[in-house]
Design a protein around this motif. Sequence first.
Motif, PDB file in Angstrom:
ATOM      1  N   LEU A  66       0.845  -1.189   0.000  1.00  0.00           N
ATOM      2  CA  LEU A  66       0.000   0.000   0.000  1.00  0.00           C
ATOM      3  C   LEU A  66       0.880   1.238   0.000  1.00  0.00           C
ATOM      4  O   LEU A  66       1.205   1.788   1.057  1.00  0.00           O
ATOM      5  N   GLY A  67       1.310   1.649  -1.168  1.00  0.00           N
ATOM      6  CA  GLY A  67       2.133   2.847  -1.297  1.00  0.00           C
ATOM      7  C   GLY A  67       1.361   3.886  -2.100  1.00  0.00           C
ATOM      8  O   GLY A  67       0.165   4.067  -1.887  1.00  0.00           O
ATOM      9  N   THR A  68       2.057   4.541  -3.026  1.00  0.00           N
ATOM     10  CA  THR A  68       1.390   5.485  -3.927  1.00  0.00           C
ATOM     11  C   THR A  68       0.222   4.794  -4.622  1.00  0.00           C
ATOM     12  O   THR A  68      -0.854   5.359  -4.781  1.00  0.00           O
ATOM     13  N   GLY A  69       0.455   3.562  -5.019  1.00  0.00           N
ATOM     14  CA  GLY A  69      -0.620   2.737  -5.570  1.00  0.00           C
ATOM     15  C   GLY A  69      -0.815   1.505  -4.696  1.00  0.00           C
ATOM     16  O   GLY A  69      -0.334   1.459  -3.566  1.00  0.00           O
ATOM     17  N   LEU A  70      -1.528   0.523  -5.236  1.00  0.00           N
ATOM     18  CA  LEU A  70      -1.696  -0.752  -4.529  1.00  0.00           C
ATOM     19  C   LEU A  70      -1.099  -1.843  -5.407  1.00  0.00           C
ATOM     20  O   LEU A  70      -1.547  -2.050  -6.532  1.00  0.00           O
TER      21      LEU A  70
ATOM     22  N   GLY B 224      -4.420  -3.769  -7.778  1.00  0.00           N
ATOM     23  CA  GLY B 224      -4.654  -2.323  -7.691  1.00  0.00           C
ATOM     24  C   GLY B 224      -5.648  -1.835  -8.729  1.00  0.00           C
ATOM     25  O   GLY B 224      -6.249  -0.767  -8.567  1.00  0.00           O
ATOM     26  N   HIS B 225      -5.821  -2.624  -9.779  1.00  0.00           N
ATOM     27  CA  HIS B 225      -6.687  -2.178 -10.874  1.00  0.00           C
ATOM     28  C   HIS B 225      -7.942  -3.020 -11.050  1.00  0.00           C
ATOM     29  O   HIS B 225      -8.595  -2.942 -12.092  1.00  0.00           O
ATOM     30  N   VAL B 226      -8.298  -3.837 -10.058  1.00  0.00           N
ATOM     31  CA  VAL B 226      -9.643  -4.409 -10.114  1.00  0.00           C
ATOM     32  C   VAL B 226     -10.606  -3.249  -9.886  1.00  0.00           C
ATOM     33  O   VAL B 226     -10.293  -2.282  -9.204  1.00  0.00           O
ATOM     34  N   THR B 227     -11.763  -3.346 -10.498  1.00  0.00           N
ATOM     35  CA  THR B 227     -12.725  -2.253 -10.385  1.00  0.00           C
ATOM     36  C   THR B 227     -13.436  -2.321  -9.040  1.00  0.00           C
ATOM     37  O   THR B 227     -14.017  -3.353  -8.708  1.00  0.00           O
ATOM     38  N   PHE B 228     -13.377  -1.246  -8.286  1.00  0.00           N
ATOM     39  CA  PHE B 228     -14.185  -1.186  -7.074  1.00  0.00           C
ATOM     40  C   PHE B 228     -15.504  -0.490  -7.369  1.00  0.00           C
ATOM     41  O   PHE B 228     -16.566  -0.946  -6.980  1.00  0.00           O
ATOM     42  N   GLU B 229     -15.426   0.616  -8.083  1.00  0.00           N
ATOM     43  CA  GLU B 229     -16.630   1.410  -8.330  1.00  0.00           C
ATOM     44  C   GLU B 229     -16.912   1.404  -9.830  1.00  0.00           C
ATOM     45  O   GLU B 229     -16.136   1.951 -10.612  1.00  0.00           O
ATOM     46  N   HIS B 230     -18.014   0.745 -10.221  1.00  0.00           N
ATOM     47  CA  HIS B 230     -18.292   0.604 -11.649  1.00  0.00           C
ATOM     48  C   HIS B 230     -18.889   1.862 -12.264  1.00  0.00           C
ATOM     49  O   HIS B 230     -18.732   2.115 -13.453  1.00  0.00           O
ATOM     50  N   GLU B 231     -19.616   2.642 -11.472  1.00  0.00           N
ATOM     51  CA  GLU B 231     -20.257   3.849 -12.010  1.00  0.00           C
ATOM     52  C   GLU B 231     -19.554   5.083 -11.450  1.00  0.00           C
ATOM     53  O   GLU B 231     -19.490   5.264 -10.242  1.00  0.00           O
ATOM     54  N   ASN B 232     -19.057   5.931 -12.297  1.00  0.00           N
ATOM     55  CA  ASN B 232     -18.487   7.207 -11.856  1.00  0.00           C
ATOM     56  C   ASN B 232     -17.403   7.070 -10.792  1.00  0.00           C
ATOM     57  O   ASN B 232     -17.323   7.870  -9.863  1.00  0.00           O
ATOM     58  N   GLY B 233     -16.587   6.056 -10.912  1.00  0.00           N
ATOM     59  CA  GLY B 233     -15.512   5.878  -9.943  1.00  0.00           C
ATOM     60  C   GLY B 233     -14.423   6.940 -10.095  1.00  0.00           C
ATOM     61  O   GLY B 233     -14.422   7.717 -11.054  1.00  0.00           O
TER      62      GLY B 233
ATOM     63  N   THR C 165     -10.740 -11.873 -11.910  1.00  0.00           N
ATOM     64  CA  THR C 165      -9.945 -13.102 -11.981  1.00  0.00           C
ATOM     65  C   THR C 165      -8.695 -12.872 -12.836  1.00  0.00           C
ATOM     66  O   THR C 165      -7.601 -13.326 -12.498  1.00  0.00           O
ATOM     67  N   ILE C 166      -8.848 -12.158 -13.930  1.00  0.00           N
ATOM     68  CA  ILE C 166      -7.709 -11.865 -14.800  1.00  0.00           C
ATOM     69  C   ILE C 166      -6.656 -11.053 -14.042  1.00  0.00           C
ATOM     70  O   ILE C 166      -5.456 -11.319 -14.147  1.00  0.00           O
ATOM     71  N   HIS C 167      -7.080 -10.081 -13.258  1.00  0.00           N
ATOM     72  CA  HIS C 167      -6.108  -9.296 -12.480  1.00  0.00           C
ATOM     73  C   HIS C 167      -5.382 -10.162 -11.447  1.00  0.00           C
ATOM     74  O   HIS C 167      -4.265  -9.863 -11.064  1.00  0.00           O
ATOM     75  N   HIS C 168      -6.035 -11.212 -10.984  1.00  0.00           N
ATOM     76  CA  HIS C 168      -5.369 -12.084 -10.020  1.00  0.00           C
ATOM     77  C   HIS C 168      -4.323 -12.968 -10.692  1.00  0.00           C
ATOM     78  O   HIS C 168      -3.179 -12.977 -10.278  1.00  0.00           O
ATOM     79  N   THR C 169      -4.730 -13.725 -11.736  1.00  0.00           N
ATOM     80  CA  THR C 169      -3.812 -14.774 -12.209  1.00  0.00           C
ATOM     81  C   THR C 169      -3.410 -14.661 -13.670  1.00  0.00           C
ATOM     82  O   THR C 169      -2.663 -15.491 -14.161  1.00  0.00           O
ATOM     83  N   ASN C 170      -3.898 -13.638 -14.377  1.00  0.00           N
ATOM     84  CA  ASN C 170      -3.458 -13.386 -15.750  1.00  0.00           C
ATOM     85  C   ASN C 170      -3.432 -14.640 -16.609  1.00  0.00           C
ATOM     86  O   ASN C 170      -2.387 -15.052 -17.113  1.00  0.00           O
ATOM     87  N   PRO C 171      -4.590 -15.286 -16.795  1.00  0.00           N
ATOM     88  CA  PRO C 171      -4.615 -16.524 -17.580  1.00  0.00           C
ATOM     89  C   PRO C 171      -4.502 -16.259 -19.078  1.00  0.00           C
ATOM     90  O   PRO C 171      -4.708 -15.139 -19.545  1.00  0.00           O
TER      91      PRO C 171
END
Lengths: 326, 326
Positions: free
Chosen positions: A138-142, A164-173, B252-258
Motif C-alpha cells: 500500500l504505497g502510492t498505488g496498490l 490495484g486495478h480491479v474495479t471497485f466502483e463501476h459507475e463514476n468511480g 480473476t484476470i487481475h489475479h492470475t493473468n490466464p
Amino acid sequence: MKRKVAIGIDIGGTSTKYGAVDEFGQIHFQGRLSTAKFGDFETYVKVLTRNIQNELETGNQYMEVIGVGIGAPHGVRQRGTIEHASNLPWKGVLPLVSEMKACMGVDVTLTNDANAAAIGELIFGGAKDMKDFVMVTLGTGLGSAIFSNGKLVEGHDGFAGELGHVTFEHENGRYCRCGRRGCLETYVSATGIKRTIFKLLADHFDDSELRTISFDNLSTHMITESAKAGDVVALEAFRYTGQILGSKLAETIHHTNPEAIFLLGGLSQAGMFIFEPTKEHMERNVHPVFNQKVQLLASELEGASASILGAAALVWHSDKELLISV
Amino acid sequence: MKRKVAIGIDIGGTSTKYGAVDEFGQIHFQGRLSTAKFGDFETYVKVLTRNIQNELETGNQYMEVIGVGIGAPHGVRQRGTIEHASNLPWKGVLPLVSEMKACMGVDVTLTNDANAAAIGELIFGGAKDMKDFVMVTLGTGLGSAIFSNGKLVEGHDGFAGELGHVTFEHENGRYCRCGRRGCLETYVSATGIKRTIFKLLADHFDDSELRTISFDNLSTHMITESAKAGDVVALEAFRYTGQILGSKLAETIHHTNPEAIFLLGGLSQAGMFIFEPTKEHMERNVHPVFNQKVQLLASELEGASASILGAAALVWHSDKELLISV
C-alpha cells in the motif's frame, strides 16, 4: 575471503533505493537517488550503476557481488523489461535488464515491486514456511503478489497480481492513472485515503484538524496521528478504506485460498486503524469454509529497507526455483 | 490384453454420472444414478460401486481398471473428503476416498467438480498446451478452477477457486445456499439466470412467453430458445448475466493473468447470448495490459460426458504432476 552480497534495487516513482544484502538479510550499504528527475532512461541507468559501483569500490572492497535483483512497477521478469508503468517518468517498454547487465557485468533479475516484496517476505520475513500467501503493498498505488504451491503466480503475460486495478466502483468511480475509473488503488493506497479524506471534508461539516492541510502536504502518517487523536474524519477514512480493502481481499481468498495476507507500506503502518476494518469486512465477505482461516498480517519487512531486502532476495533465492523458468 | 481404463465419477446434487475412460478419452461404458434419493451416504457409495462393478463384469470383461477419479462439489483432494457441500444430501465431512477404495480395491482420487473439469480440459480438451487458464462451470451453481504455472491452484486448505461465492451484491443480495447473500452464483448459473428472469417478469410489463412457465419448469435451454425468438426478457436476462460474469472474470484476470477462460455447462451452451456480454464487460473492466489478451472460450468438453472425462482425467494424468503432493 570476500563476503558475497546481492545488490537489491527498488525503483519507485519518486525515488530509487539500493543496497547490498548478504544471505542473512544483513544490509552492508544502502543509498537512494531520485527517479523522477531523470527524464532520460539511459542516463538514469548509468547514474544508478555508477552510484552502486562507487559504494562497492570506496571502503567496501570486501564484497563480491553475485547478482542484482530489481523490483519496479510493471517490471516483467520473463522479458527483463519495465512495460508501460504509469508512475515512472519513462514511457513504453524499457529494456532494464539488458542495460543493467551491460553496466554491472553480473546476472540481473527484474520483477514487479510487489513480487519482490513477496519474495522478501518469504526469504527474510513472516512467510518463511508458507506456500500460499498474498502480499499487498500500500504505497502510492496498490501492488500485490500471489504465491501458490510455493511458486510466484506470474500468469501468461507476466502481469498476475494486478489487484490495484480491479474495479471497485463501476459507475463514476475515481479517475485512475491507468486511464480507467474506479480502480481499487484510487481508494486503497496512500493516495487513495487522501482522496477519501478530501471527499469526506467536502461532503460533511465535521470539524477536523485535517481541514488545515493541503492535499499535497497530507501524508498517511498525519492521517494516522489524527485518528489516534480521535479525529472523526480520519477515523471514518480508515473505516471506509478498510471496508473496501477487506471486501476485495475476500475475493482474493476465494481465488487462491492463501494461508495469510501480508500488508506492507505506509498505510499498513496505521496498525489497528486499517487492520480492524479490513479484517472485519474480509471475514464478512468470505464463504464459511474460509471463516477465520486466513491470517491478515503486517509484513515483517516494514521499514526503510524492506524493498531493498525484497529485491535482493530475488538473487539469493533464484536457485530455490521460486520462479518458474519460461 | 485387457484395455486399461479409468473410472470417472461426477457427483452432482441431482444425479451421479460414471463411466470408463481410456487414455485417449474414449468412453467404454457410462451410467448414472440419482444422488438426491440416497439419504444415507454409505448406502449411496455401496450402490454406486455395485453399479460400476456390474458394468465391468457383464460384457465388459476386456477392461482393467487402473484407478477411480471423482469430481464432487467441495471435494478436497488433500483429505479425500467432501466437506460441507450445500448442494448434496449429506452434511458434514464425508470420507469418500477411503470408502470407495475399500469397495473398489484401486486408487481413488477426489477433487472438486470444477477442478476435475479443468483437468479434463487440459488432458482431453482445449487447454492442451496451456499453463495458465481458468475453468468456470455454470450449472446449478458456479464452480471454478485455476491453473497457474501448469499446476492446479489448490490453496492452503484446498478450497481455492470458490468464485461462485465472491460477493456480487453487498446490500440486500439474493439469498445463497451457503447462508450468505449476494454470492455470484445466485446471479450467474443456471439457477441464477432463472432468478433473473423471475425478477424481470416481476419488475416489468413486457410480454414474454416465459410468463407461462413455472420456476421449477424453467430451464436454461428454454431461456436460450426464447432469446433466439427475440423475447426481450430472455435477451435482457442474458445481457445482465453476462455483464456480471464479465466484470467478475476481469477480477480473476487481475489475479492470475490466464491465457484463456473456459466456460462449461448449460448456461455456456447459450452461445453468443452469454459470450458476447461477458466478453464485452470482461474487456471493459481490465487494466490496459490485459486488453484483448485473454481468450474467452467454450469448453471443448461440452456434452453429457464432459464431467466423466474430467473425473477420469484425474487418474490418467496423476503421473504428470498436475497436482502437487502434500
